[in-house]
Design a protein around this motif. Structure first.
Motif, PDB file in Angstrom:
ATOM      1  N   ARG A 188      15.451  -4.349  -2.085  1.00 51.77           N
ATOM      2  CA  ARG A 188      15.755  -3.758  -0.775  1.00 51.77           C
ATOM      3  C   ARG A 188      17.013  -2.909  -0.884  1.00 51.77           C
ATOM      4  N   PHE A 189      16.943  -1.699  -0.329  1.00 49.02           N
ATOM      5  CA  PHE A 189      18.106  -0.811  -0.368  1.00 49.02           C
ATOM      6  C   PHE A 189      19.090  -1.206   0.722  1.00 49.02           C
ATOM      7  N   ALA A 190      20.287  -1.585   0.301  1.00 49.69           N
ATOM      8  CA  ALA A 190      21.320  -2.028   1.240  1.00 49.69           C
ATOM      9  C   ALA A 190      22.441  -1.014   1.388  1.00 49.69           C
ATOM     10  N   GLY A 191      22.336   0.096   0.668  1.00 47.41           N
ATOM     11  CA  GLY A 191      23.389   1.084   0.713  1.00 47.41           C
ATOM     12  C   GLY A 191      23.227   2.076   1.851  1.00 47.41           C
ATOM     13  N   PRO A 192      24.196   2.977   2.007  1.00 44.96           N
ATOM     14  CA  PRO A 192      24.098   4.007   3.046  1.00 44.96           C
ATOM     15  C   PRO A 192      23.067   5.059   2.658  1.00 44.96           C
ATOM     16  N   PRO A 193      22.496   5.763   3.644  1.00 49.44           N
ATOM     17  CA  PRO A 193      21.525   6.823   3.339  1.00 49.44           C
ATOM     18  C   PRO A 193      22.120   7.882   2.417  1.00 49.44           C
ATOM     19  N   ARG A 194      21.293   8.392   1.498  1.00 53.18           N
ATOM     20  CA  ARG A 194      21.738   9.429   0.569  1.00 53.18           C
ATOM     21  C   ARG A 194      20.840  10.656   0.722  1.00 53.18           C
ATOM     22  N   PRO A 195      21.413  11.820   0.701  1.00 54.32           N
ATOM     23  CA  PRO A 195      20.595  13.032   0.828  1.00 54.32           C
ATOM     24  C   PRO A 195      19.732  13.252  -0.411  1.00 54.32           C
ATOM     25  N   LEU A 196      18.558  13.811  -0.187  1.00 49.82           N
ATOM     26  CA  LEU A 196      17.664  14.123  -1.296  1.00 49.82           C
ATOM     27  C   LEU A 196      18.192  15.338  -2.054  1.00 49.82           C
ATOM     28  N   ARG A 197      18.156  15.277  -3.377  1.00 46.89           N
ATOM     29  CA  ARG A 197      18.604  16.380  -4.212  1.00 46.89           C
ATOM     30  C   ARG A 197      17.400  17.239  -4.589  1.00 46.89           C
ATOM     31  N   PRO A 198      17.175  18.345  -3.903  1.00 46.84           N
ATOM     32  CA  PRO A 198      16.014  19.188  -4.202  1.00 46.84           C
ATOM     33  C   PRO A 198      16.024  19.646  -5.661  1.00 46.84           C
ATOM     34  N   GLY A 199      14.827  19.715  -6.237  1.00 46.36           N
ATOM     35  CA  GLY A 199      14.694  20.169  -7.614  1.00 46.36           C
ATOM     36  C   GLY A 199      14.844  19.083  -8.656  1.00 46.36           C
ATOM     37  N   LEU A 200      15.175  17.865  -8.241  1.00 45.08           N
ATOM     38  CA  LEU A 200      15.377  16.776  -9.196  1.00 45.08           C
ATOM     39  C   LEU A 200      14.047  16.337  -9.801  1.00 45.08           C
ATOM     40  N   ARG A 201      13.997  16.239 -11.122  1.00 45.13           N
ATOM     41  CA  ARG A 201      12.869  15.629 -11.819  1.00 45.13           C
ATOM     42  C   ARG A 201      13.308  14.237 -12.263  1.00 45.13           C
ATOM     43  N   MET A 202      12.616  13.233 -11.790  1.00 51.88           N
ATOM     44  CA  MET A 202      13.031  11.864 -12.046  1.00 51.88           C
ATOM     45  C   MET A 202      12.754  11.413 -13.473  1.00 51.88           C
ATOM     46  N   PHE A 203      11.633  11.833 -14.046  1.00 51.06           N
ATOM     47  CA  PHE A 203      11.238  11.329 -15.355  1.00 51.06           C
ATOM     48  C   PHE A 203      10.212  12.268 -15.982  1.00 51.06           C
ATOM     49  N   GLU A 204      10.000  12.048 -17.269  1.00 53.44           N
ATOM     50  CA  GLU A 204       8.871  12.633 -17.982  1.00 53.44           C
ATOM     51  C   GLU A 204       7.984  11.483 -18.434  1.00 53.44           C
ATOM     52  N   PHE A 205       6.700  11.575 -18.149  1.00 53.32           N
ATOM     53  CA  PHE A 205       5.766  10.499 -18.454  1.00 53.32           C
ATOM     54  C   PHE A 205       5.437  10.560 -19.942  1.00 53.32           C
ATOM     55  N   VAL A 206       6.099   9.720 -20.732  1.00 50.22           N
ATOM     56  CA  VAL A 206       5.930   9.719 -22.187  1.00 50.22           C
ATOM     57  C   VAL A 206       4.672   8.957 -22.586  1.00 50.22           C
ATOM     58  N   GLY A 207       4.452   7.795 -21.970  1.00 51.62           N
ATOM     59  CA  GLY A 207       3.304   6.957 -22.283  1.00 51.62           C
ATOM     60  C   GLY A 207       3.706   5.707 -23.034  1.00 51.62           C
ATOM     61  N   TYR A 208       3.077   4.588 -22.672  1.00 47.51           N
ATOM     62  CA  TYR A 208       3.396   3.300 -23.287  1.00 47.51           C
ATOM     63  C   TYR A 208       3.131   3.315 -24.781  1.00 47.51           C
ATOM     64  N   ASP A 209       2.037   3.972 -25.196  1.00 47.05           N
ATOM     65  CA  ASP A 209       1.674   3.963 -26.608  1.00 47.05           C
ATOM     66  C   ASP A 209       2.729   4.659 -27.454  1.00 47.05           C
ATOM     67  N   VAL A 210       3.297   5.752 -26.961  1.00 46.05           N
ATOM     68  CA  VAL A 210       4.346   6.457 -27.700  1.00 46.05           C
ATOM     69  C   VAL A 210       5.603   5.596 -27.778  1.00 46.05           C
TER      70      VAL A 210
END
Length: 220
Positions: A188-210
């Motif tokens: 559960r998020f207990a912190g204060p609201p944070r603005p969304l950072r446009p253009g952010l890429r959270m991750f690259e899907f590498v794959g479990y096998d790799v």
């Protein structure tokens, strides 16, 4: 990886996948039950065919309160999710075929009461895990819930995930036992609201096998 065929494992009743799915559904149901009255916004990253969220919504009393966006790159899984949502008359559910790692896809739905990050952490690097959890603090409203999964195989990243959520202002609600055969958590998020950072890429899907065959890739 054929991500459409991969879902067939859920149909084996006592497989680890089926047991994990039941646990994820329990945590989704709990989050919906505990959500405040009024409209509910839900985000699902790498949603697959949506069988976790859609199964719960189909029979939940808050189903008509929910506006949800499921983002999935595999077009067959996305089509299956769309079909399931229509069959259950879940008019508030939108399925998007595309890259779930881009925060811009959720811009009009944040902050959300429920964020699903299932099937993601086991397929991305450690740095991707950290960026994604940091982004969850932008996607989730104060008091909202993130439900996530990660396998418990070596290297076990569940402790790292929990520590990172805590650093970002989340409180642990529930965590599966280490010997369950899978990892499911709810924070559960207990912190204060944070603005969304446009253009952010959270991750690259590498794959479990790799990541399994190249342990050095996990930290890259």
């Amino acid at each position: 990886m054929d991500w459409s065929a991969w879902h067939d494992g859920y149909d084996t009743a006592d497989s680890w996948m089926a047991r994990r799915l039941r646990t994820v559904r329990q945590q989704i149901r709990r989050a919906l039950d505990d959500a405040p009255p009024g409209p509910l916004k839900v985000i699902s990253l790498c949603a697959g065919d949506g069988r976790d969220l859609l199964h719960v919504l189909a029979g939940h009393p808050r189903r008509h309160d929910v506006r949800a966006r499921l983002v999935e790159l595999d077009p067959r899984n996305a089509e299956a999710a769309s079909d399931a949502a229509r069959a259950a008359h879940l008019d508030g559910v939108e399925v998007v075929t595309g890259d779930a790692s881009l925060v811009d896809r959720y811009q009009d739905l944040v902050p959300a009461q429920l964020v699903l990050v299932c099937g993601v952490f086991g397929n991305i690097t450690d740095s991707g895990i950290e960026r994604t959890i940091g982004a969850c603090a932008q996607l989730c409203e104060t008091g909202g819930t993130v439900v996530w999964t990660r396998h418990r195989g070596e290297p076990d990243r569940v402790p790292l995930i929990c520590r990172r959520f805590e650093r970002e202002g989340f409180e642990l609600l529930w965590l599966s036992e280490p010997d369950a055969g899978y990892g499911v958590g709810a924070h559960r998020f207990a912190g204060p609201p944070r603005p969304l950072r446009p253009g952010l890429r959270m991750f690259e899907f590498v794959g479990y096998d790799v990541l399994r065959d190249r342990p050095d890739a996990a930290a890259s």
